[in-house]
Design an enzyme around this catalytic site. Structure first.
Site, PDB file in Angstrom:
ATOM      1  N   SER A 150       0.793  -1.236   0.000  1.00  0.00           N
ATOM      2  CA  SER A 150       0.000   0.000   0.000  1.00  0.00           C
ATOM      3  C   SER A 150       0.822   1.282   0.000  1.00  0.00           C
ATOM      4  O   SER A 150       0.235   2.372  -0.014  1.00  0.00           O
ATOM      5  CB  SER A 150      -0.951   0.003   1.197  1.00  0.00           C
ATOM      6  OG  SER A 150      -1.982  -0.936   1.026  1.00  0.00           O
TER       7      SER A 150
ATOM      8  N   GLU B 185      -5.427  -3.826  -6.045  1.00  0.00           N
ATOM      9  CA  GLU B 185      -5.752  -4.319  -4.715  1.00  0.00           C
ATOM     10  C   GLU B 185      -6.865  -5.368  -4.829  1.00  0.00           C
ATOM     11  O   GLU B 185      -7.819  -5.174  -5.576  1.00  0.00           O
ATOM     12  CB  GLU B 185      -6.243  -3.170  -3.820  1.00  0.00           C
ATOM     13  CG  GLU B 185      -5.175  -2.205  -3.383  1.00  0.00           C
ATOM     14  CD  GLU B 185      -4.283  -2.769  -2.286  1.00  0.00           C
ATOM     15  OE1 GLU B 185      -4.341  -4.003  -2.009  1.00  0.00           O
ATOM     16  OE2 GLU B 185      -3.537  -1.981  -1.710  1.00  0.00           O
TER      17      GLU B 185
END
Length: 313
Positions: free
Chosen positions: A94, A190
């Site tokens: 991330s 993601e």
């Protein structure tokens, strides 16, 4: 055109106030305070005395925690560098999210109204760990709100929506290339991008590369001052890094960071840490283990941060 409505940032409380304090402190240093020419080539400098002093400690931390650790830190005032496995690949996880919002800020000034636009997405697009976006399917979210969510709580669906605005992983990677980063790459969305076993090159970066990118966006001249200040606000308002770099810096420092976590115990934190006098230090800590079921250990990054600070200061 109207500016971006960032009233939701007030919910960040102390962190938002800290960001304002940092920007005010930097503002006293010159007309374009906090900005430096962008130097984004993703490579380390020659080993310094600071690196020599910390190498044994990093190796000991790897042994104690059973992890591979990558470190790149630079005191932007003195030029001192600490580097350890700084050109080795680790999962980006991330940490891409702050850079992705920086990419939008480069292309769209806050005054353009772009960040006020509402992005709509379906329930089917909501992926795991999306604490903000999962509650906003019916209303959608502004671009500014998506950036706030993906940076401050690492909301994964928000990250994917930002990636869509950039043209997907390929568009994000093209942005990194425009910064001079020929190393980092994003290949998936993601949450698949977090699956990075040893030897995998997809969705990876190096400590030196990701540190250079954050330095260019937060301290360099890639962004104009209003956009640079907004990115700093979001990073300082982050809520996911309290046990990582933030836990290892001295009291009185202000940290803006973006964390990341992935398979094989992957655990990352990339930060700009301003000392009590406002001097910025850029720190990138990336780590992983060989066991795919291994859990991340925040204490590794906190202790590595203490070693970095000791070596640099």
């Amino acid at each position: 055109m109207p500016g971006v409505d960032i009233s939701f940032l007030k919910k960040s409380g102390r962190r938002t106030m800290a960001a304002a304090a940092v920007i005010a402190l930097l503002g006293g240093c010159g007309a374009d305070a906090g900005s430096e020419p962008a130097t984004t080539a993703a490579s380390t400098t020659a080993p310094s005395a600071a690196t020599d002093a910390a190498t044994a400690e990093f190796a000991a931390l790897e042994q104690r925690f059973g992890a591979r650790l990558g470190v790149y830190a630079v005191d932007t005032t003195s030029g001192a560098v600490v580097a350890y496995r700084a050109d080795e690949r680790f999962g980006m996880a991330s940490t891409f999210k702050g850079l992705a919002c920086g990419a939008l800020l480069r292309e769209h000034p806050l005054s353009s109204g772009y960040f006020d636009q509402v992005v709509r997405y379906s329930r089917e697009e909501v992926v795991s760990y999306s604490p903000v976006t999962e509650t906003r399917v019916d209303t959608g979210m502004t671009v500014a709100e998506l950036c706030h969510a993906t940076i401050t709580v690492s909301d994964n669906t928000a990250g994917n929506q930002i990636l869509k605005l950039l043209g997907g992983p390929a568009g994000f990677t093209a942005f990194l290339r425009s910064l001079g980063d020929e190393v980092s790459r994003l290949d998936r969305w993601e949450t698949e991008l977090n699956e990075v076993p040893p030897g995998e090159e997809r969705d990876t970066t190096t400590p030196a590369a990701v540190a250079a990118n954050y330095r260019a966006l937060v301290l360099g001249d890639v962004l104009a001052e209003p956009e640079r200040a907004q990115l700093r606000d979001w990073l300082v308002a982050n809520t996911t890094g309290d046990q990582r770099i933030r836990a290892g810096v001295p009291a009185g420092w202000t940290v803006g960071d973006k964390t990341g976590g992935g398979s094989h115990g992957g655990n990352n934190d990339v930060a700009v840490a301003w000392t009590e006098t406002g001097d910025p230090i850029v720190i990138a800590l990336l780590s992983h283990r060989t066991d795919p079921a291994a859990k991340a250990d925040n204490a590794l990054l906190a202790e590595a941060t203490r070693a970095v600070v000791t070596a640099l200061r």
